[in-house]
Scaffold this active site. Structure first.
Site, PDB file in Angstrom:
ATOM      1  N   CYS A   1      -4.841  -8.833 -14.240  1.00  0.00           N
ATOM      2  CA  CYS A   1      -5.169  -9.660 -15.268  1.00  0.00           C
ATOM      3  C   CYS A   1      -6.838 -10.061 -14.934  1.00  0.00           C
ATOM      4  O   CYS A   1      -7.624 -10.163 -16.037  1.00  0.00           O
ATOM      5  CB  CYS A   1      -4.453 -10.744 -15.556  1.00  0.00           C
TER       6      CYS A   1
ATOM      7  N   SER B   1       0.881  -1.196   0.009  1.00  0.00           N
ATOM      8  CA  SER B   1       0.043   0.004  -0.042  1.00  0.00           C
ATOM      9  C   SER B   1       0.961   1.168  -0.239  1.00  0.00           C
ATOM     10  O   SER B   1       2.094   1.263   0.236  1.00  0.00           O
ATOM     11  CB  SER B   1      -0.827   0.179   1.126  1.00  0.00           C
TER      12      SER B   1
ATOM     13  N   CYS C   1      -0.318  -5.745 -17.553  1.00  0.00           N
ATOM     14  CA  CYS C   1       0.657  -6.600 -16.385  1.00  0.00           C
ATOM     15  C   CYS C   1       1.944  -6.110 -15.911  1.00  0.00           C
ATOM     16  O   CYS C   1       2.838  -5.734 -16.722  1.00  0.00           O
ATOM     17  CB  CYS C   1       0.857  -8.170 -16.987  1.00  0.00           C
TER      18      CYS C   1
ATOM     19  N   THR D   1      -6.935   1.388   4.843  1.00  0.00           N
ATOM     20  CA  THR D   1      -5.968   0.483   6.165  1.00  0.00           C
ATOM     21  C   THR D   1      -7.158   0.712   7.099  1.00  0.00           C
ATOM     22  O   THR D   1      -7.549  -0.116   7.802  1.00  0.00           O
ATOM     23  CB  THR D   1      -4.646   1.073   6.266  1.00  0.00           C
TER      24      THR D   1
ATOM     25  N   ARG E   1      -0.090  -3.616  -6.846  1.00  0.00           N
ATOM     26  CA  ARG E   1      -1.331  -4.462  -6.442  1.00  0.00           C
ATOM     27  C   ARG E   1      -2.486  -3.469  -6.791  1.00  0.00           C
ATOM     28  O   ARG E   1      -2.463  -2.320  -7.016  1.00  0.00           O
ATOM     29  CB  ARG E   1      -1.256  -4.488  -5.186  1.00  0.00           C
TER      30      ARG E   1
ATOM     31  N   CYS F   1       4.744 -13.645 -11.340  1.00  0.00           N
ATOM     32  CA  CYS F   1       3.453 -13.079 -10.756  1.00  0.00           C
ATOM     33  C   CYS F   1       3.682 -12.339  -9.603  1.00  0.00           C
ATOM     34  O   CYS F   1       3.994 -12.955  -8.740  1.00  0.00           O
ATOM     35  CB  CYS F   1       2.412 -13.953 -10.758  1.00  0.00           C
TER      36      CYS F   1
ATOM     37  N   CYS G   1      -0.798  -9.055  -8.344  1.00  0.00           N
ATOM     38  CA  CYS G   1      -1.571  -7.992  -8.518  1.00  0.00           C
ATOM     39  C   CYS G   1      -3.080  -8.076  -8.752  1.00  0.00           C
ATOM     40  O   CYS G   1      -3.728  -7.190  -8.419  1.00  0.00           O
ATOM     41  CB  CYS G   1      -0.843  -6.816  -9.085  1.00  0.00           C
TER      42      CYS G   1
END
Length: 549
Positions: free
Chosen positions: A524, A54, A494, A340, A304, A518, A521
């Site tokens: 896709c 984050s 991606c 959060t 992310r 990968c 995130c």
């Protein structure tokens, strides 16, 4: 073959802010009442915090409720925000500083802290374990266990030690069923089990489609003379404006001569030539950003997706035997660019609803519909209601007009209507031949970098000889549909180079999935125009390992 089973009062999927807050509050209540509860948290990362990514600026409101003495307990919030600066980047060289009175109050950060959410989760996990919670890192919740009556009865962890064909290797270890009176799903944005639950129980019936952004972030160490602990920069405009995309950048000065810099690209963009990764790399060359990075060293990289649909896209959060919390449901407040404190509050509310049910000696499995009213009476609902038009205004009217509407609503008067955005992000792509192609500059290795070197800095690792966790519903679609119509956008959306279109050596094309790259995130799963890609969990402990992110 019969799987080993373990039974708990509560099983929590995901050791993020929502899940850990639920666990802590439940055990606090149990200890105060002299009751015994068995609570288990399963986390697919190799350690708690390994997959947490984050910005982040943390509003301590929920933390104050959960642990009023968090400073005494050593919570990793040590850098208070000292100054907010907002910019509009006109082009690759020029910027305009925006007065704070011309920005939404929700973006003002007085009283907040620059921190690593991963480190906060590590600390929350310590508090949970001290209270008696069991935490199992390195175990991926692979599927949902349903009871005969259709209720959620728990989860199954994935088998480990399978080869690429799904056959056991020498180190094979079967997963186990973790059964519970109630199961909490707090996997983060676009959780694969949460996605299944939303579809199975029609939890999103009557709400807008969820909307997403892709956040890409780097951690840098910079010279001491450039470091200003507590300084916060936010902005929008270039480079996304060149492709008619929306989103914005952030740059936060934290401690130890470190800064975090990143770009959020809204995933409703229409031009399939857009590469959020390359937009971020060229953004760092803007003089406003590069003046802090020049002479610095890049330490870490990550990406992310974030769920930013807010209240308008929030599904029903309860079903028989389970609750869907935090970013798995979509509680992030996009007007603050913060999720959060909202995720933590959703977990605190869940515990307040769960605890009376758990000590009533019932068998569990109920649909705790009272959560809806408890949620509606909370400050969490108030926050999300006040920001309900924020994302839709930007999507419908663009950065300038939509931004002006948001300033009016957040600073002056709440509108008596609700704006809706009913187009799913994946459906916004236009055919490639209708859109402007984009020639991104090559990385210079000083401020901008290629994807392989970035993935290396994310500490991503997957056992290569395991089943591919990125599933295609139809293996022909990437080349038969996505390539001719959209120039196969997976090559660009991606941020880790997972998807490639290559020559097969015989004059034809082949679609390659480099699943070992990968970073989890979920872009896709969100942006594929055919909705042909399903993200599932790889073997437990696989994926990135983010330090201080």
């Amino acid at each position: 073959m019969q799987r080993e089973q373990m039974e708990f009062d509560v099983v929590i999927v995901g050791a993020g802010p929502a899940g850990l807050s639920t666990a802590c509050r439940l055990m606090q209540q149990a200890n105060e009442a002299g009751k015994e509860l068995s609570i288990c948290v399963v986390e697919k990362g190799a350690e708690v915090g390994a997959h947490i990514l984050s910005g982040a600026i943390i509003e301590p409101r929920a933390l104050n409720e959960l642990f009023p003495n968090w400073e005494e307990l050593g919570a990793p919030l040590s850098v208070p925000v000292t100054e907010d600066q907002i910019y509009f980047l006109r082009d690759s060289e020029k910027s305009i500083k925006v007065s704070n009175i011309m920005t939404p109050k929700s973006m003002h950060n007085h009283g907040n802290y620059i921190a690593s959410v991963g480190n906060l989760c590590r600390w929350l996990a310590e508090q949970a374990e001290n209270l008696g919670v069991e935490i199992f890192p390195g175990f991926a919740a692979d599927r949902i266990v349903y009871g005969e009556d259709g209720r959620v009865a728990g989860i199954s962890t994935g088998d480990m030690g399978l080869d690429s064909e799904g056959k056991p290797k020498a180190n094979y270890m079967a997963g186990m069923d973790l059964l519970a009176k109630y199961t909490i799903f707090s996997e983060g944005c676009r959780g694969h089990l949460g996605k299944e639950l939303i579809a199975k129980f029609d939890l999103d019936d009557g709400v807008d489609p969820q909307h997403y952004g892709l956040g890409i972030k780097e951690l840098w160490e910079i010279p001491n003379e450039l470091h200003q602990p507590g300084l916060v920069l936010h902005g929008t405009g270039w480079p996304l404006s060149d492709s008619a995309s929306t989103g914005g950048f952030f740059l936060y000065h934290t401690d130890n001569n470190q800064i975090v810099v990143g770009l959020i690209t809204d995933l409703n963009y229409s031009n399939p030539h857009v590469s959020p990764y390359d937009e971020f790399q060229r953004m760092k060359h803007h003089p406003l950003i590069s003046k802090y990075l020049s002479g610095g060293k890049r330490i870490s990289y990550g990406a992310r997706a974030i769920a930013k649909g807010g209240l308008n896209s929030l599904p029903k959060m309860t079903m028989p035997g389970a609750l869907l919390l935090g970013c798995d449901a979509g509680t992030l407040n996009f007007s603050k660019i913060k999720g959060t404190h909202t995720a933590m509050k959703s977990g605190i509310l869940a515990a307040d609803v769960l605890f009376p049910e758990l000590i009533s000696q019932g068998n569990g499995g109920l649909d705790l519909v009272q959560y809806k009213e408890v949620f509606k009476q909370s400050w969490l609902h108030d926050e999300l209601f006040k920001s309900r038009n924020f994302g839709a205004a930007l999507h419908k009217y663009g950065t300038l007009v939509g931004g002006a509407l948001n300033v009016i609503e957040q600073n002056i008067v709440s509108f008596p209507f609700t704006l809706h955005d009913t187009a799913p992000d994946y459906a916004c792509l236009k055919p490639a031949d209708e859109c402007k192609s984009i020639n991104y500059p090559k990385p210079d290795g000083l401020l901008s970098f290629d994807k392989p070197s970035s993935v290396f800095l994310s500490n991503t690792y997957h056992e290569e000889d395991q089943p591919c966790h990125l599933k295609l519903k139809d293996g022909d679609v990437p080349l038969s549909n996505n390539l001719p119509v959209f120039n196969e956008p997976a090559q660009r959306y991606c941020p880790a180079g997972v998807y490639e279109v290559l020559d097969d050596g015989n004059g034809a094309k082949r679609f390659q999935i480099n699943s070992q790259n990968c970073v989890h995130c979920k872009t896709c799963d969100i942006k594929d125009p055919a909705q042909n890609i399903t993200w599932t969990v790889p073997e437990g402990a696989g994926g990135p390992s983010y330090p201080n992110m």
